[in-house]
Design a protein around this motif. Structure first.
Motif, PDB file in Angstrom:
ATOM      1  N   LEU A   1       0.858  -1.190   0.000  1.00 35.21           N
ATOM      2  CA  LEU A   1       0.000   0.000   0.000  1.00 35.21           C
ATOM      3  C   LEU A   1       0.891   1.236   0.000  1.00 35.21           C
ATOM      4  N   GLY A   2       0.621   2.165  -0.893  1.00 34.59           N
ATOM      5  CA  GLY A   2       1.429   3.383  -0.936  1.00 34.59           C
ATOM      6  C   GLY A   2       2.569   3.256  -1.924  1.00 34.59           C
ATOM      7  N   GLY A   3       3.001   4.417  -2.440  1.00 36.36           N
ATOM      8  CA  GLY A   3       4.065   4.411  -3.443  1.00 36.36           C
ATOM      9  C   GLY A   3       5.450   4.362  -2.829  1.00 36.36           C
ATOM     10  N   GLN A   4       6.435   4.399  -3.704  1.00 34.25           N
ATOM     11  CA  GLN A   4       7.820   4.284  -3.240  1.00 34.25           C
ATOM     12  C   GLN A   4       8.430   5.653  -2.953  1.00 34.25           C
ATOM     13  N   ALA A   5       9.433   5.636  -2.089  1.00 37.96           N
ATOM     14  CA  ALA A   5      10.214   6.854  -1.838  1.00 37.96           C
ATOM     15  C   ALA A   5      11.441   6.818  -2.744  1.00 37.96           C
ATOM     16  N   ASP A   6      12.016   7.989  -3.008  1.00 38.02           N
ATOM     17  CA  ASP A   6      13.238   8.014  -3.824  1.00 38.02           C
ATOM     18  C   ASP A   6      14.375   7.289  -3.105  1.00 38.02           C
ATOM     19  N   TYR A   7      14.483   7.541  -1.797  1.00 41.88           N
ATOM     20  CA  TYR A   7      15.546   6.915  -1.000  1.00 41.88           C
ATOM     21  C   TYR A   7      14.953   6.414   0.308  1.00 41.88           C
ATOM     22  N   PHE A   8      15.462   5.283   0.780  1.00 38.12           N
ATOM     23  CA  PHE A   8      15.058   4.751   2.084  1.00 38.12           C
ATOM     24  C   PHE A   8      16.349   4.436   2.838  1.00 38.12           C
ATOM     25  N   ASN A 183     -10.111  -6.751  22.305  1.00 41.64           N
ATOM     26  CA  ASN A 183     -11.553  -6.792  22.056  1.00 41.64           C
ATOM     27  C   ASN A 183     -12.040  -5.606  21.238  1.00 41.64           C
ATOM     28  N   ASN A 184     -11.259  -4.534  21.223  1.00 43.07           N
ATOM     29  CA  ASN A 184     -11.762  -3.300  20.610  1.00 43.07           C
ATOM     30  C   ASN A 184     -11.009  -2.825  19.379  1.00 43.07           C
ATOM     31  N   GLN A 185      -9.837  -3.404  19.101  1.00 39.97           N
ATOM     32  CA  GLN A 185      -9.047  -2.924  17.957  1.00 39.97           C
ATOM     33  C   GLN A 185      -8.600  -4.098  17.087  1.00 39.97           C
ATOM     34  N   PRO A 186      -8.421  -3.853  15.770  1.00 38.64           N
ATOM     35  CA  PRO A 186      -8.041  -4.934  14.851  1.00 38.64           C
ATOM     36  C   PRO A 186      -6.540  -5.215  14.924  1.00 38.64           C
ATOM     37  N   LEU A 187      -6.091  -5.802  16.024  1.00 42.66           N
ATOM     38  CA  LEU A 187      -4.645  -5.933  16.242  1.00 42.66           C
ATOM     39  C   LEU A 187      -3.985  -6.986  15.348  1.00 42.66           C
ATOM     40  N   ASN A 188      -4.783  -7.890  14.769  1.00 42.57           N
ATOM     41  CA  ASN A 188      -4.168  -8.980  13.992  1.00 42.57           C
ATOM     42  C   ASN A 188      -4.149  -8.741  12.488  1.00 42.57           C
ATOM     43  N   THR A 189      -4.348  -7.493  12.074  1.00 43.96           N
ATOM     44  CA  THR A 189      -4.329  -7.199  10.639  1.00 43.96           C
ATOM     45  C   THR A 189      -3.260  -6.149  10.370  1.00 43.96           C
ATOM     46  N   LYS A 190      -2.934  -5.955   9.084  1.00 43.90           N
ATOM     47  CA  LYS A 190      -2.033  -4.854   8.729  1.00 43.90           C
ATOM     48  C   LYS A 190      -2.888  -3.603   8.649  1.00 43.90           C
ATOM     49  N   ASN A 191      -2.682  -2.696   9.568  1.00 44.02           N
ATOM     50  CA  ASN A 191      -3.569  -1.533   9.568  1.00 44.02           C
ATOM     51  C   ASN A 191      -2.890  -0.309  10.140  1.00 44.02           C
ATOM     52  N   SER A 192      -3.582   0.803  10.061  1.00 46.33           N
ATOM     53  CA  SER A 192      -3.106   2.055  10.624  1.00 46.33           C
ATOM     54  C   SER A 192      -4.241   2.662  11.436  1.00 46.33           C
ATOM     55  N   GLY A 193      -3.920   3.244  12.569  1.00 46.83           N
ATOM     56  CA  GLY A 193      -4.987   3.850  13.360  1.00 46.83           C
ATOM     57  C   GLY A 193      -4.436   4.452  14.641  1.00 46.83           C
ATOM     58  N   CYS A 194      -5.150   5.133  15.412  1.00 43.75           N
ATOM     59  CA  CYS A 194      -6.410   5.659  14.903  1.00 43.75           C
ATOM     60  C   CYS A 194      -6.117   6.693  13.807  1.00 43.75           C
ATOM     61  N   GLY A 219      -9.780   0.851  -3.173  1.00 49.53           N
ATOM     62  CA  GLY A 219      -8.500   0.217  -3.512  1.00 49.53           C
ATOM     63  C   GLY A 219      -8.175  -0.833  -2.468  1.00 49.53           C
ATOM     64  N   GLY A 220      -6.968  -0.756  -1.912  1.00 49.24           N
ATOM     65  CA  GLY A 220      -6.567  -1.746  -0.909  1.00 49.24           C
ATOM     66  C   GLY A 220      -6.850  -1.296   0.512  1.00 49.24           C
ATOM     67  N   ALA A 221      -7.535  -0.182   0.682  1.00 55.43           N
ATOM     68  CA  ALA A 221      -7.787   0.348   2.029  1.00 55.43           C
ATOM     69  C   ALA A 221      -9.228   0.084   2.449  1.00 55.43           C
ATOM     70  N   VAL A 222      -9.398  -0.543   3.620  1.00 61.24           N
ATOM     71  CA  VAL A 222     -10.738  -0.901   4.094  1.00 61.24           C
ATOM     72  C   VAL A 222     -10.947  -0.333   5.498  1.00 61.24           C
ATOM     73  N   VAL A 223     -12.115   0.275   5.723  1.00 58.07           N
ATOM     74  CA  VAL A 223     -12.442   0.741   7.075  1.00 58.07           C
ATOM     75  C   VAL A 223     -12.758  -0.494   7.927  1.00 58.07           C
ATOM     76  N   SER A 224     -12.035  -0.639   9.034  1.00 62.23           N
ATOM     77  CA  SER A 224     -12.173  -1.842   9.868  1.00 62.23           C
ATOM     78  C   SER A 224     -13.606  -2.041  10.368  1.00 62.23           C
ATOM     79  N   GLU A 225     -14.030  -3.300  10.382  1.00 62.40           N
ATOM     80  CA  GLU A 225     -15.350  -3.647  10.925  1.00 62.40           C
ATOM     81  C   GLU A 225     -15.320  -3.597  12.449  1.00 62.40           C
ATOM     82  N   LYS A 226     -14.112  -3.780  13.013  1.00 63.93           N
ATOM     83  CA  LYS A 226     -14.009  -3.866  14.471  1.00 63.93           C
ATOM     84  C   LYS A 226     -13.965  -2.484  15.117  1.00 63.93           C
ATOM     85  N   HIS A 227     -13.254  -1.563  14.472  1.00 62.80           N
ATOM     86  CA  HIS A 227     -13.093  -0.214  15.019  1.00 62.80           C
ATOM     87  C   HIS A 227     -13.000   0.736  13.827  1.00 62.80           C
TER      88      HIS A 227
END
Ligand SMILES: Cc1cc2nc3c(=O)[nH]c(=O)nc-3n(C[C@H](O)[C@H](O)[C@H](O)COP(=O)(O)OP(=O)(O)OC[C@H]3O[C@@H](n4cnc5c(N)ncnc54)[C@H](O)[C@@H]3O)c2cc1C
Length: 234
Positions: A1-8, A183-194, A219-227
């Motif tokens: 997800l997301g494009g590349q940087a010129d340098y890392f 119980n309240n956050q999608p800890l087992n997925t690749k995600n960003s939050g809050c 696209g590849g971004a989904v609003v979590s069902e859990k939070h």
């Protein structure tokens, strides 16, 4: 997800970081700092410039001196919390279950219902965009809801003041917080939050939920069902 940087770039020491900063400045290359990326969404267009990640060697260190801990920016927050629990040091267990690095936790003043990182921070070592290293201590440091007054380009480390306590008692608190988060956050997925900050007195997640956006996918971004304030990368 997301494009590349010129340098890392992943410098291993403060000296190497100074060198990288100098060379970026000489070549007019814009610098972006990342921690572990748990609060970043990168545009598909990528980044024109150099992304600098402090995670190796010197930047991964955690140093203990009685009730004082110096945690470097690239140390993993969860490792810091657990090591402190093992050593019977209380003060940052509120950070249980929050992914990311120490640098990111300082910059974002990571925390939640149980407290925040800033409460334990006595001083920070910083580097500005010219490579100058300096310290900022508590009276001049301000930590607020998911923000600090630190404007320097790099947080190199943070010195924490913790309190000696019973390891088992701290571990019980850690477990309670962990269960709450699981119980309240999608800890087992690749995600960003809050993703969105709470408006004063209201939960951003609850507002997004009420708008019926849970499960929305672009696209590849989904609003979590859990939070609803988490976006999952598919
Ligand atoms: C499942 C999940 C649960 C989460 N739960 C919480 C929660 O309960 N509470 C909470 O507060 N947050 C939470 N977050 C958000 C995130 O974990 C925190 O904001 C974390 O502190 C970000 O750390 P990071 O190292 O990943 O930083 P990044 O996401 O890489 O960066 C965040 C910001 O900090 C800056 N930064 C990072 N390192 C440095 C450095 N060394 N010097 C200068 N600037 C730096 C970056 O430039 C960027 O602006 C959660 C995220 C996820 C994915």
């Amino acid at each position: 997800l997301g494009g590349q940087a010129d340098y890392f770039i992943k410098p291993k020491t403060v000296e190497q970081l100074k060198d990288v900063v100098r060379r970026c400045n000489e070549n007019n290359i814009r610098i972006y700092v990342m921690g572990f990326g748990s609060n970043l969404l990168i545009s598909d267009k990528g980044l024109r410039g150099a992304v600098i990640k402090l995670e190796d060697e010197q930047f991964a260190q955690i140093e203990f001196d009685g009730e004082e801990v110096t945690a470097w920016a690239g140390a993993e927050l969860s490792k810091l919390v657990l090591t402190c629990v093992e050593k019977g040091l209380s003060g940052i267990e509120a950070l249980t279950g929050i992914p990311g690095s120490v640098g990111g936790a300082v910059k974002m003043n990571a925390g939640g219902n149980f407290g925040d990182f800033g409460a334990a921070v006595e001083s920070v070592t910083l580097m500005d965009g010219r490579g100058n290293v300096f310290e900022k201590s508590k009276p001049e440091l301000a930590f607020d809801y998911r923000r600090t007054n630190i404007t320097a380009k790099f947080i190199l480390n943070a010195r924490l003041k913790l309190n000696a306590a019973d390891s088992e008692q701290i571990m019980r608190t850690v477990k309670e917080i962990w269960i709450y988060k699981k119980n309240n956050q999608p800890l087992n997925t690749k995600n960003s939050g809050c993703i969105f900050k709470n408006p004063r007195g209201v939960s951003a997640g609850a507002l997004i939920d009420r708008a019926g956006l849970k499960g929305l996918q672009i696209g590849g971004a989904v609003v979590s069902e859990k939070h609803a304030n988490f976006i999952i990368a598919e």
